[in-house]
Design a protein around this motif. Structure first.
Motif, PDB file in Angstrom:
ATOM      1  N   GLN A  59      17.468  19.506 -18.857  1.00  0.00           N
ATOM      2  CA  GLN A  59      16.669  18.406 -18.328  1.00  0.00           C
ATOM      3  C   GLN A  59      16.977  17.081 -19.018  1.00  0.00           C
ATOM      4  O   GLN A  59      16.524  16.031 -18.563  1.00  0.00           O
ATOM      5  N   LYS A  66      23.173  15.002 -13.485  1.00  0.00           N
ATOM      6  CA  LYS A  66      22.207  15.764 -12.691  1.00  0.00           C
ATOM      7  C   LYS A  66      22.531  15.678 -11.201  1.00  0.00           C
ATOM      8  O   LYS A  66      22.473  16.678 -10.486  1.00  0.00           O
ATOM      9  N   TRP A 185      16.114  19.040 -13.089  1.00  0.00           N
ATOM     10  CA  TRP A 185      15.202  17.958 -12.696  1.00  0.00           C
ATOM     11  C   TRP A 185      13.774  18.292 -13.117  1.00  0.00           C
ATOM     12  O   TRP A 185      13.329  19.427 -12.985  1.00  0.00           O
ATOM     13  N   SER A 186      13.057  17.300 -13.572  1.00  0.00           N
ATOM     14  CA  SER A 186      11.650  17.486 -13.900  1.00  0.00           C
ATOM     15  C   SER A 186      10.841  17.582 -12.613  1.00  0.00           C
ATOM     16  O   SER A 186      11.312  17.235 -11.529  1.00  0.00           O
TER      17      SER A 186
END
Length: 528
Positions: A59, A66, A185-186
């Motif tokens: 993350q 990403k 990804w958060s």
């Protein structure tokens, strides 16, 4: 780390929801000053990250990296779903060459989807044990090689068997890539990536008839449909091999532990990896991979109803590959390549559905912060509330304009736009709803959903053509539309009563309900 742990991390680290500073940067407001619900911390016996900024934490990858990882996932998902529908354009040629029956040619799609139904039980747990990268690379290599059996087949049986194995290995990206996106990804930033992921799953089957239609109408052999699929699959395999890193936190932490045990054993003395505390006996593995998904399907009314709804929608999607030729080739005299172009309308609907899903998820970033990382899952259902009536409209529209050749071809073509939009709205809403409802059990919930809807989708092509011939395009589509009418209230009812149903669940953690109860209790104490 489980989904539950990643979603719990905002209280202690940056591995999930952003800190207050990050929340401001993402335009989300500060969380209200409410008492926190106690969340079990990570077991101190387990190896962990070196603080919130540990570069090994997926993350914490640079944003460009990403998006590169996300693009790889989208590419291979489009590829494996493209391969599910493309051979439909070669049905007539294979029937003539091999003297096969209609049912055998329909089986070219059904056998592939049958592999889709069986594969998730292997690839989901496999990615948790061996890692995302190894599973994706190995499965894509096998998936690519099995196209040889189709391109060189001398009988229909060879094609059907190799199609099954292509589906079995090809479903790995659909099973694992959602986890890859969640790894990097958060919860706040995941909405756009998940909307694109859902669109890629729906766009692949749309491109299949378009590309294959041009090949089947050209002077080259129908076998080139399979050669093109193999070349495309080989390219995607190379992309995965060179561009996809390992993203599963548990595997990264395990490798970190092994490295430190060799280089600095005192620093990790007494620490273990996640798998060291799990039951890896045959019974334990069976419980997590095969038994739990079906147990959840039987005991969880939310999961059962969503799976029934999505199975019907998925079946309609693959049934269209046999129904659309009846409407446009048989009723209107379209050629194979012209029939393929009709699916562009379905693709445009998919893109619209993805846009709607993304727009509806924008407020979710604010909710994540407000609810300490655990918003009510029912807020995921807004897009499905649009998709439900769109499916009804598309079904009736296709039926009562597609039956009559006197109606201009553009009119039934537009109906596919509404069907395509509904597919993506459903999938994006309901899949994320399952994840947010079951958290650490989400993989099992998604596995049972994938297995059942793939089985239903495998059955649809076997009877769709006969149904449209016997009932007529009008009444066959009307039958589907009436079923959609019965199921249309579901997202609205879940939005209204979902929390009550979840309270009685044995698998749903209901963190949002616990947070709401804690806030209510704190409010009563302040009043007193």
């Amino acid at each position: 780390m489980t989904e539950y742990e990643k979603r719990s991390a905002p209280l202690t680290s940056r591995s999930s929801t952003p800190t207050i500073l990050e929340a401001k940067e993402s335009t989300a407001p500060e969380p209200p000053k409410q008492p926190l619900v106690p969340i079990p911390p990570r077991d101190p016996r387990l190896i962990n990250w070196d603080g919130p900024d540990d570069p090994q934490n997926p993350q914490n990858l640079p944003r460009r990296r990403k998006w590169l990882v996300t693009a790889v996932c989208l590419t291979i998902c489009v590829n494996v779903t493209f391969a599910s529908s493309a051979p439909a354009a070669a049905s007539q040629a294979m029937k003539e060459v091999f003297g096969a029956s209609d049912e055998a040619t329909y089986g070219v799609i059904s056998c592939f989807l049958l592999g889709y139904a069986i594969g998730p039980s292997f690839w989901g747990p496999g990615s948790e044990f061996y890692g995302r990268r190894l599973v994706l690379v190995s499965s894509m290599v096998c998936y690519t090689l099995f196209f040889l059996g189709q391109a060189l087949a001398q009988n229909m049986a060879s094609i059907l068997v190799t199609r099954f194995f292509c589906g079995f290995f090809g479903v790995a990206p659909l099973t694992v890539c959602g986890g890859v996106i969640a790894d990097v990804w958060s919860a706040v930033d995941r909405g756009t990536a998940m909307a694109l992921f859902t669109a890629s799953v729906s766009l692949g089957p749309v491109f299949g008839p378009i590309v294959a239609g041009f090949i089947a109408s050209s002077d080259v052999s129908w076998r080139w449909i399979y050669w093109v699929m193999m070349i495309y699959a080989g390219f995607c395999t190379a992309v995965v091999f060179f561009l996809l890193p390992e993203t599963y936190p548990r595997i990264i932490l395990e490798k970190k532990l092994k490295h430190l045990q060799k280089t600095d054993p005192k620093s990790v003395e007494g620490l273990k990896a996640d798998r060291d505390l799990e039951d890896w006996s045959l019974q334990g593995i069976m419980e997590r991979t095969l038994l739990r998904p079906f147990k959840m399907l039987l005991l969880e009314p939310i999961l059962l109803l969503i799976t029934i709804y999505m199975s019907m929608v998925y079946g309609v999607l693959y049934g269209l590959f046999e129904a659309v030729p009846v409407v446009f080739i048989e009723r209107r005299g379209f050629t194979i390549w012209q029939n393929g172009l009709v699916f562009i309308s379905l693709g445009l609907g998919n893109l619209t559905g993805a846009t709607i899903s993304w727009f509806m998820s924008r407020r979710y970033a604010k909710l994540v912060v407000e609810w300490q990382g655990f918003p009510p899952p029912e807020h995921r259902l807004y897009a499905a509330m649009i998709g439900a009536p769109a499916l009804v409209i598309g079904g009736f529209w296709l039926g009562w304009t597609g039956e009559y050749a006197s109606v201009h071809w553009i009119v039934p073509t537009i109906s596919l736009y509404f069907l395509g939009m509904s597919f993506v709205c459903f999938f994006n809403s309901f899949l994320t709803y399952i994840v947010d409802t079951y958290l650490m059990y989400a993989a099992s919930g998604l596995a049972s959903n994938t297995i059942l809807r793939s089985l239903v989708a495998a059955a649809f092509p076997l009877f769709t053509t006969q149904m449209y011939h016997n009932l007529g395009v009008n009444w066959a589509s009307t039958l589907i539309a009436f079923i959609a009418v019965l199921l249309a209230p579901m997202p609205f009812l879940f939005f209204r009563y979902g929390a009550r149903i979840r309270m009685k669940s044995k698998f749903a953690p209901c963190m949002d309900l616990k947070i709401a109860a804690a806030r209510k209790e704190a409010g009563n104490q302040d009043t007193a």
